[in-house]
Motif scaffolding. Structure first.
Motif, mmCIF file in Angstrom:
data_model
loop_
_atom_site.group_PDB
_atom_site.id
_atom_site.type_symbol
_atom_site.label_atom_id
_atom_site.label_comp_id
_atom_site.label_asym_id
_atom_site.label_seq_id
_atom_site.Cartn_x
_atom_site.Cartn_y
_atom_site.Cartn_z
ATOM 1 N N ALA A 83 12.609 72.684 -110.086
ATOM 2 C CA ALA A 83 13.967 72.094 -109.895
ATOM 3 C C ALA A 83 14.603 71.749 -111.375
ATOM 4 C CB ALA A 83 13.805 70.564 -109.162
ATOM 5 N N ALA A 84 13.523 71.220 -112.230
ATOM 6 C CA ALA A 84 13.950 70.993 -113.786
ATOM 7 C C ALA A 84 14.337 72.390 -114.314
ATOM 8 C CB ALA A 84 12.739 70.429 -114.427
ATOM 9 N N ARG A 85 13.655 73.583 -114.151
ATOM 10 C CA ARG A 85 13.760 74.662 -114.561
ATOM 11 C C ARG A 85 15.017 75.511 -114.136
ATOM 12 N NH1 ARG A 85 15.557 79.083 -115.560
ATOM 13 N NH2 ARG A 85 14.812 81.075 -115.623
ATOM 14 N N CYS A 86 15.297 75.239 -112.725
ATOM 15 C CA CYS A 86 16.505 75.845 -112.153
ATOM 16 C C CYS A 86 17.766 74.998 -112.593
ATOM 17 C CB CYS A 86 16.507 75.549 -110.685
ATOM 18 S SG CYS A 86 15.202 76.849 -109.916
ATOM 19 N N LEU A 87 17.445 73.726 -112.636
ATOM 20 C CA LEU A 87 18.878 73.120 -113.276
ATOM 21 C C LEU A 87 19.323 73.246 -114.481
ATOM 22 C CD1 LEU A 87 18.256 69.482 -111.413
ATOM 23 C CD2 LEU A 87 19.831 71.318 -110.723
ATOM 24 N N MET A 88 18.365 73.410 -115.599
ATOM 25 C CA MET A 88 18.591 73.761 -116.915
ATOM 26 C C MET A 88 19.151 75.283 -116.974
ATOM 27 S SD MET A 88 15.627 71.645 -119.143
ATOM 28 C CE MET A 88 14.154 72.454 -117.890
ATOM 29 N N GLY A 89 18.493 75.844 -116.449
ATOM 30 C CA GLY A 89 19.054 77.555 -116.165
ATOM 31 C C GLY A 89 20.279 77.530 -115.465
ATOM 32 N N ALA A 90 20.525 76.662 -114.400
ATOM 33 C CA ALA A 90 22.071 76.871 -113.990
ATOM 34 C C ALA A 90 22.943 76.553 -114.816
ATOM 35 C CB ALA A 90 21.801 76.154 -112.489
ATOM 36 N N ALA A 91 22.556 75.314 -115.676
ATOM 37 C CA ALA A 91 23.529 74.851 -116.496
ATOM 38 C C ALA A 91 23.997 75.635 -117.694
ATOM 39 C CB ALA A 91 22.935 73.560 -117.160
ATOM 40 N N ALA A 92 22.793 76.498 -117.964
ATOM 41 C CA ALA A 92 23.000 77.525 -119.149
ATOM 42 C C ALA A 92 23.839 78.719 -118.587
ATOM 43 C CB ALA A 92 21.551 77.835 -119.500
ATOM 44 N N MET A 93 23.686 78.969 -117.586
ATOM 45 C CA MET A 93 24.545 79.919 -116.707
ATOM 46 C C MET A 93 26.088 79.648 -116.911
ATOM 47 S SD MET A 93 24.336 82.071 -113.176
ATOM 48 C CE MET A 93 22.435 82.574 -113.462
ATOM 49 N N PHE A 94 26.264 78.333 -116.437
ATOM 50 C CA PHE A 94 27.879 77.787 -116.646
ATOM 51 C C PHE A 94 28.311 77.934 -117.898
ATOM 52 C CE2 PHE A 94 27.031 75.933 -112.384
ATOM 53 C CZ PHE A 94 28.350 76.308 -111.882
ATOM 54 N N THR A 95 27.594 77.354 -118.980
ATOM 55 C CA THR A 95 27.803 77.483 -120.483
ATOM 56 C C THR A 95 27.953 78.711 -120.924
ATOM 57 O OG1 THR A 95 25.506 76.824 -121.241
ATOM 58 C CG2 THR A 95 27.140 75.020 -120.624
ATOM 59 N N SER A 96 27.243 79.687 -120.572
ATOM 60 C CA SER A 96 27.026 81.015 -120.898
ATOM 61 C C SER A 96 28.359 81.942 -120.568
ATOM 62 C CB SER A 96 25.798 81.860 -120.521
ATOM 63 O OG SER A 96 25.752 83.338 -120.821
ATOM 64 N N PHE A 97 28.521 81.799 -119.409
ATOM 65 C CA PHE A 97 30.074 82.244 -118.934
ATOM 66 C C PHE A 97 31.218 81.662 -119.532
ATOM 67 C CE2 PHE A 97 27.721 83.855 -114.599
ATOM 68 C CZ PHE A 97 26.693 84.546 -115.342
ATOM 69 N N ALA A 98 31.271 80.525 -119.719
ATOM 70 C CA ALA A 98 32.105 80.024 -120.628
ATOM 71 C C ALA A 98 32.605 80.595 -121.868
ATOM 72 C CB ALA A 98 32.038 78.258 -120.402
ATOM 73 N N THR A 99 31.209 80.686 -122.811
ATOM 74 C CA THR A 99 31.225 81.144 -123.760
ATOM 75 C C THR A 99 31.785 82.542 -123.747
ATOM 76 O OG1 THR A 99 29.282 79.885 -124.382
ATOM 77 C CG2 THR A 99 29.770 81.662 -125.877
ATOM 78 N N ILE A 100 31.510 83.315 -122.994
ATOM 79 C CA ILE A 100 32.084 84.427 -122.747
ATOM 80 C C ILE A 100 33.475 84.808 -122.695
ATOM 81 C CG2 ILE A 100 31.978 86.858 -121.479
ATOM 82 C CD1 ILE A 100 28.984 86.358 -121.033
ATOM 83 N N ARG A 101 34.204 83.720 -121.897
ATOM 84 C CA ARG A 101 35.463 83.790 -121.834
ATOM 85 C C ARG A 101 36.323 83.098 -123.079
ATOM 86 N NH1 ARG A 101 36.707 80.512 -116.075
ATOM 87 N NH2 ARG A 101 35.959 82.018 -114.573
ATOM 88 N N LEU A 102 35.544 82.653 -123.799
ATOM 89 C CA LEU A 102 36.236 82.054 -124.811
ATOM 90 C C LEU A 102 36.130 82.834 -126.512
ATOM 91 C CD1 LEU A 102 35.439 78.252 -124.246
ATOM 92 C CD2 LEU A 102 37.755 79.398 -124.172
#
Length: 304
Positions: A83-102
């Protein structure tokens, strides 16, 4: 001194095949980034995360089934660790995709290479790993590169959106490093790589689906192709990367990881008309050198 025995031709062919798989993985990851970049802001971020994760499960489950790891290999005795790994990884996916947009695709990709430097620090702080001189130099180079790419924002020459992308890119590297530290913990505890990958994709899909009440769009044809492409290419990239380690050592594969930057530069220029700026050209050698240096010591010779 007796000369080393020659490496058998079959071993050389196996290593070459592993390198080929690793290069293919970098191309698949670049394709995923290109699909996300092409979507722009036309599709909500959570919806992109959902499609990327849900459709990545298709090739992943097929791969696990073919290797005999599905479904029995998904069992775990460490649900909280996952759960800890998945939550951190999912948060990283959100921020990564937002970075690609910007940010330009090359800069967004390069910032992800700060993760090894952060991982070295976290390994020292949370796992008691040795922060020897090699890793200290790697951390210093990575942070220096981060400072260089931040210079335009300090002088007021960076637009607000690009500054937000820079912050999100560094945040992505931090979250990725934390997630990888947790992966290391789970691996030491005996958890299987297939289970770690499957539960991460499943939880990330659920995290993306949770944003449905915030508003999703009905994708048109081109958008649907990009969404499906992001998911399938991301899933295939992970499989290719996993298979590459079965045929070659990490030391042999590591240099080819950095082809991701080259593909991002080419794709950004050819498809999106992006040209790397001076800050990128100055920071890239520092960050990439820091990433290489901060990696664990690599064996110079193959174990025979």
């Amino acid at each position: 001194m007796q000369p080393a025995a020659p490496v058998p031709a079959t071993a050389e062919r196996t290593e070459a095949f592993g390198i080929l798989l690793r290069v293919a993985a970098t191309l698949a990851f670049a394709a995923m980034g290109g699909c996300i970049k092409a979507l722009g802001t036309t599709v909500p971020l959570g919806q992109v995360v959902f499609f990327r994760s849900a459709f990545a499960l298709l090739p992943l489950v097929a791969f696990l089934w073919l290797t005999g790891s599905f479904p029995n290999g998904l069992a775990t005795t460490r649900p909280l660790g996952h759960a800890a790994r998945c939550l951190m990884g999912a948060a990283a996916m959100f921020t990564s995709f937002a970075t690609i947009r910007l940010l330009p695709l090359a800069e967004a990709t390069m910032l992800s290479y700060l993760a090894p430097a952060f991982m070295a620090l976290m390994g020292w702080a949370f796992l008691g790993e040795n922060l020897h001189r090699r890793r200290i130099i790697g951390v210093a180079l990575g942070l220096a590169g981060c400072a260089v790419i931040s210079l335009p924002s300090m002088t007021g020459d960076l637009p607000a959106a690009a500054f937000a992308g820079l912050v999100l890119g560094v945040t992505t590297a931090l979250l990725t490093a934390a997630a990888l530290i947790q992966v290391r913990r789970l691996t030491v505890m005996g958890e299987q790589a297939g289970a770690i990958a499957f539960w991460f994709a499943a939880v990330s899909a659920l995290a993306g689906a949770a944003t449905l009440p915030l508003g999703w769009t009905v994708p048109d044809g081109p958008q649907l192709i990009m969404l499906l492409g992001a998911g399938l290419s991301g899933g295939i990239a992970h499989i290719l990367m996993t298979l590459s380690f079965r045929h070659a050592e990490a030391a042999a594969l590591a240099p080819y990881e950095y082809l991701s930057i080259l593909w991002a530069v080419i794709l950004g220029f050819a498809v999106f008309g992006e040209s790397p700026g001076l800050a990128f050209l100055l920071a890239a050698p520092l960050i990439l050198s820091g990433a290489v240096t901060a990696l664990p010591g690599r064996r110079m010779r193959r174990t025979r």
